[in-house]
Design a protein around this motif. Structure first.
Motif, PDB file in Angstrom:
ATOM      1  N   ARG A 161     -27.156   4.038 -12.609  1.00 52.42           N
ATOM      2  CA  ARG A 161     -26.863   5.242 -13.388  1.00 52.42           C
ATOM      3  C   ARG A 161     -25.863   6.119 -12.655  1.00 52.42           C
ATOM      4  O   ARG A 161     -24.919   6.641 -13.251  1.00 52.42           O
ATOM      5  CB  ARG A 161     -28.162   6.004 -13.632  1.00 52.42           C
ATOM      6  CG  ARG A 161     -27.961   7.404 -14.172  1.00 52.42           C
ATOM      7  CD  ARG A 161     -29.279   8.140 -14.245  1.00 52.42           C
ATOM      8  NE  ARG A 161     -29.087   9.501 -14.718  1.00 52.42           N
ATOM      9  CZ  ARG A 161     -30.085  10.323 -15.015  1.00 52.42           C
ATOM     10  NH1 ARG A 161     -31.325   9.916 -14.866  1.00 52.42           N
ATOM     11  NH2 ARG A 161     -29.839  11.539 -15.432  1.00 52.42           N
ATOM     12  N   THR A 171     -23.445   2.340 -18.215  1.00 58.62           N
ATOM     13  CA  THR A 171     -24.100   2.711 -19.465  1.00 58.62           C
ATOM     14  C   THR A 171     -25.378   1.898 -19.593  1.00 58.62           C
ATOM     15  O   THR A 171     -25.344   0.668 -19.522  1.00 58.62           O
ATOM     16  CB  THR A 171     -23.188   2.424 -20.675  1.00 58.62           C
ATOM     17  OG1 THR A 171     -21.924   3.058 -20.475  1.00 58.62           O
ATOM     18  CG2 THR A 171     -23.818   2.937 -21.961  1.00 58.62           C
ATOM     19  N   GLU A 217     -23.744   6.969 -20.403  1.00 61.83           N
ATOM     20  CA  GLU A 217     -25.042   7.578 -20.683  1.00 61.83           C
ATOM     21  C   GLU A 217     -26.182   6.681 -20.230  1.00 61.83           C
ATOM     22  O   GLU A 217     -26.089   5.452 -20.252  1.00 61.83           O
ATOM     23  CB  GLU A 217     -25.208   7.840 -22.181  1.00 61.83           C
ATOM     24  CG  GLU A 217     -24.815   9.214 -22.624  1.00 61.83           C
ATOM     25  CD  GLU A 217     -25.401   9.583 -23.976  1.00 61.83           C
ATOM     26  OE1 GLU A 217     -26.016  10.661 -24.055  1.00 61.83           O
ATOM     27  OE2 GLU A 217     -25.235   8.827 -24.944  1.00 61.83           O
ATOM     28  N   PHE A 218     -27.269   7.329 -19.850  1.00 60.67           N
ATOM     29  CA  PHE A 218     -28.544   6.668 -19.605  1.00 60.67           C
ATOM     30  C   PHE A 218     -29.428   7.085 -20.771  1.00 60.67           C
ATOM     31  O   PHE A 218     -29.849   8.230 -20.874  1.00 60.67           O
ATOM     32  CB  PHE A 218     -29.110   7.142 -18.271  1.00 60.67           C
ATOM     33  CG  PHE A 218     -30.279   6.351 -17.772  1.00 60.67           C
ATOM     34  CD1 PHE A 218     -30.587   5.107 -18.276  1.00 60.67           C
ATOM     35  CD2 PHE A 218     -31.074   6.863 -16.756  1.00 60.67           C
ATOM     36  CE1 PHE A 218     -31.659   4.384 -17.795  1.00 60.67           C
ATOM     37  CE2 PHE A 218     -32.142   6.152 -16.259  1.00 60.67           C
ATOM     38  CZ  PHE A 218     -32.439   4.914 -16.785  1.00 60.67           C
ATOM     39  N   THR A 233     -31.620   3.623 -11.015  1.00 61.18           N
ATOM     40  CA  THR A 233     -31.068   4.943 -10.737  1.00 61.18           C
ATOM     41  C   THR A 233     -29.713   4.836 -10.060  1.00 61.18           C
ATOM     42  O   THR A 233     -28.778   5.588 -10.360  1.00 61.18           O
ATOM     43  CB  THR A 233     -32.037   5.752  -9.854  1.00 61.18           C
ATOM     44  OG1 THR A 233     -33.285   5.888 -10.533  1.00 61.18           O
ATOM     45  CG2 THR A 233     -31.471   7.136  -9.562  1.00 61.18           C
ATOM     46  N   CYS A 243     -33.716  10.375 -18.447  1.00 63.00           N
ATOM     47  CA  CYS A 243     -32.515   9.917 -19.151  1.00 63.00           C
ATOM     48  C   CYS A 243     -31.667  11.091 -19.624  1.00 63.00           C
ATOM     49  O   CYS A 243     -32.146  12.215 -19.779  1.00 63.00           O
ATOM     50  CB  CYS A 243     -32.916   9.061 -20.349  1.00 63.00           C
ATOM     51  SG  CYS A 243     -33.709   7.494 -19.877  1.00 63.00           S
ATOM     52  N   HIS A 244     -30.378  10.807 -19.860  1.00 67.06           N
ATOM     53  CA  HIS A 244     -29.501  11.842 -20.403  1.00 67.06           C
ATOM     54  C   HIS A 244     -29.962  12.253 -21.801  1.00 67.06           C
ATOM     55  O   HIS A 244     -30.025  13.442 -22.123  1.00 67.06           O
ATOM     56  CB  HIS A 244     -28.058  11.334 -20.481  1.00 67.06           C
ATOM     57  CG  HIS A 244     -27.431  11.082 -19.158  1.00 67.06           C
ATOM     58  ND1 HIS A 244     -27.010   9.833 -18.749  1.00 67.06           N
ATOM     59  CD2 HIS A 244     -27.148  11.921 -18.132  1.00 67.06           C
ATOM     60  CE1 HIS A 244     -26.487   9.922 -17.542  1.00 67.06           C
ATOM     61  NE2 HIS A 244     -26.554  11.167 -17.141  1.00 67.06           N
TER      62      HIS A 244
END
Length: 267
Positions: free
Chosen positions: A182, A187, A31-32, A179, A201-202
């Protein structure tokens, strides 16, 4: 994919001031994730817990399954950190800064030179590797710090206000690298005042007065407001009654073309 960060019932006080109040939060691997909050919301205290600098007074925090209190060494091995304030020795050259940290990260002696070479190239600083860091721009220093944080191939990257104070070009160059990480599945947990960055972001978590008050994908949080013109800033105001300012942020026009290119950092 599994859980990268898990905070359960975490609290911390400074005297009578509650900095973190029964915080429950998870970040999944890959996840970001952005943490948003006004000044004094508890973001820094929580990040310090993730970094093993501050111990929770109650509750539990784990990083990649390792407890930040009982498994400190394993947690630190899993982390790469870029602090808000520069943490470089500006009297040394770019290469010397990385050489020192290659030793601190306990990288094998025979690999250190190649790792440093690749880090400098990845940050596009190989052509100035012999210059003292004090001669670098803010953006160059940030790229060097990011490259340094990745030298030991961490599982989790922590970024504390990574682009604050940078000019638009410095932000763009740094964001291209973030980026790229990502897209490679790193993570990333980022504290930021920049809502445009957070929208990429996620998921985001909004923290106020030490408590988690909202979390979710930016688009989903915006949709909950029921307005076609709403933004993440409107979400933040709706939940906190406050505005989130980034004095160094630029407008949306010309801000961060989220580049889908860039090299890899691998050993």
């Amino acid at each position: 994919m599994g859980t990268a960060v898990a905070a359960t019932g975490v609290s911390y006080r400074y005297g009578d001031h509650v900095a973190v109040d029964d915080l429950n939060l998870t970040v999944e691997k890959g996840e970001f994730f952005a943490i948003l909050g006004p000044n004094g919301a508890g973001k820094t205290t929580f990040l310090n817990m993730l970094m093993t600098v501050t111990r929770p007074q109650s509750g539990r925090v784990t990083i990649m399954g390792h407890d930040v209190v009982t498994d400190t060494t394993e947690v630190r091995r899993a982390l790469g950190v870029v602090f808000q304030d520069p943490a470089l020795d500006d009297r040394l050259t770019a290469r010397e800064n990385l050489d020192i940290h290659a030793v601190l990260y306990a990288l094998p002696r025979k690999e250190r030179g190649n790792v440093v070479d690749r880090a400098l190239k990845w940050a596009e600083l190989d052509h100035v590797q012999s210059r003292a860091v004090r001669t670098f721009s803010g953006g160059m220093k940030r790229r060097l710090e990011l490259a340094r944080a990745l030298m030991h191939k961490p599982s989790l990257l922590l970024l504390d206000e990574p682009t604050i104070g940078l000019d638009p070009q410095g932000r763009r160059h740094l964001w291209e690298r973030i980026t790229s990480l990502r897209e490679q599945g790193m993570t990333v947990v980022m504290s930021t005042h920049n809502l445009i960055e957070a929208e990429s972001c996620h998921r985001v978590a909004i923290i106020d007065k030490g408590r988690l008050i909202a979390t979710g994908a930016p688009a989903a949080l915006i949709a909950e407001l029921g307005s076609s013109t709403a933004s993440l800033e409107d979400v933040f105001i709706a939940h906190t009654g406050k505005q989130l300012f980034d004095d160094s942020a630029t407008g949306r026009d010309g801000m961060m073309s989220f580049a889908r290119q860039g090299g890899e950092f691998t050993r």
